[in-house]
Scaffold this motif. Structure first.
Motif, short mmCIF file in Angstrom:
data_model
loop_
_atom_site.label_atom_id
_atom_site.label_comp_id
_atom_site.label_asym_id
_atom_site.label_seq_id
_atom_site.Cartn_x
_atom_site.Cartn_y
_atom_site.Cartn_z
N LYS A 132 -10.16 -4.87 17.14
CA LYS A 132 -10.98 -4.22 16.27
C LYS A 132 -10.92 -2.69 16.45
O LYS A 132 -11.10 -1.82 15.28
CB LYS A 132 -12.34 -4.84 16.35
N THR A 133 -10.48 -2.32 17.39
CA THR A 133 -10.62 -0.93 17.73
C THR A 133 -8.96 -0.10 17.38
O THR A 133 -9.05 0.93 17.64
CB THR A 133 -10.93 -0.29 19.19
N ASP A 134 -8.03 -1.04 17.18
CA ASP A 134 -6.81 -0.80 16.98
C ASP A 134 -6.72 -0.02 15.68
O ASP A 134 -7.11 -0.74 14.57
CB ASP A 134 -5.89 -2.08 16.92
N ASP A 135 -6.29 1.07 15.63
CA ASP A 135 -6.21 1.95 14.39
C ASP A 135 -5.15 1.24 13.27
O ASP A 135 -5.17 1.34 12.23
CB ASP A 135 -5.56 3.61 14.60
N ALA A 136 -3.96 0.45 13.98
CA ALA A 136 -3.23 -0.03 12.88
C ALA A 136 -3.48 -1.69 12.67
O ALA A 136 -2.90 -2.50 12.91
CB ALA A 136 -1.75 -0.17 13.74
N GLY A 137 -4.61 -1.40 11.59
CA GLY A 137 -5.00 -2.80 11.32
C GLY A 137 -5.82 -3.33 12.12
O GLY A 137 -5.58 -4.65 12.52
N GLY A 138 -6.75 -2.88 12.81
CA GLY A 138 -7.81 -3.43 13.68
C GLY A 138 -8.31 -4.86 13.29
O GLY A 138 -8.83 -4.72 12.22
N GLY A 139 -8.51 -5.74 14.13
CA GLY A 139 -9.17 -7.14 13.71
C GLY A 139 -8.21 -8.18 13.13
O GLY A 139 -8.55 -8.98 12.73
N ILE A 140 -7.16 -7.79 12.51
CA ILE A 140 -6.41 -8.67 11.78
C ILE A 140 -5.38 -9.49 12.46
O ILE A 140 -5.14 -9.22 13.61
CB ILE A 140 -5.56 -7.89 10.63
N LEU A 141 -5.02 -10.58 11.80
CA LEU A 141 -4.01 -11.59 12.52
C LEU A 141 -2.84 -11.06 11.94
O LEU A 141 -2.41 -10.91 10.93
CB LEU A 141 -4.35 -12.97 12.09
#
Length: 170
Positions: free
Chosen positions: A77-86
């Motif tokens: 979720k903390t990932d700036d490049a689409g955090g939390g997505i599959l």
């Protein structure tokens, strides 16, 4: 279908069929046309709760994932490049229990990713209604070539686009 539904179906040992969105896996997947058939990925210690085989739950253990496999994983979720997505991408490299992934239409490698982020593995793809196994020798050869070509993919993609543009003018 919600993200949680996909993960729950996989966790229950179901094989799912999804239509990837976007162009990160082009040319393997053309958005709106191609589909991925995905089986569950389970932690090695969890495999005892599953029983694989016909009519049983289908899965692969984390320890069997290798370079070239296309996996479904959840970004942090903390990932700036689409955090939390599959996301559905190919394993570029594995170092111990860390995974480095890349889309077939991308040059940048994402990682390290943890085993607990892995949700599924593509076992077949569907193109124009026809199923193609990831074990198909032609599929394996083409994906191996494309994986090796990662550093020069942008040049290849631009060249192909220019050739197509010229072809459409004629």
């Amino acid at each position: 279908m919600y993200k949680q539904d996909i993960e729950q179906l996989l966790a229950d040992g179901n094989i799912i069929q999804i239509k990837p969105q976007g162009y990160s896996m082009y040319p393997l997947f053309v958005s709106g046309r191609d589909e991925a058939i995905v089986a569950a990925v389970v932690q090695d210690g969890e495999a005892a709760g599953f029983s694989a085989g016909v009519g049983k739950k289908d899965f692969i253990t984390i320890s069997k994932l290798k370079r070239g496999d296309v996996v479904l994983y959840r970004r942090d979720k903390t990932d700036d490049a689409g955090g939390g997505i599959l996301v559905l991408h190919r394993i570029w490299q594995r170092k111990g229990d860390r995974f480095y992934l890349v889309g077939d239409n991308q040059k940048e490698i994402e990682g390290p990713l943890r085993p607990d982020q892995m949700r599924g593995i593509m076992v077949e793809m569907v193109r124009n209604g026809r199923k193609i196994s990831v074990k198909n020798p032609i599929y394996r050869l083409l994906t191996w070539i494309w994986l090796v070509m990662r550093p020069v993919r942008p040049v290849v993609s631009k060249t192909v686009a220019k050739i197509k543009k010229i072809g459409h003018r004629m």
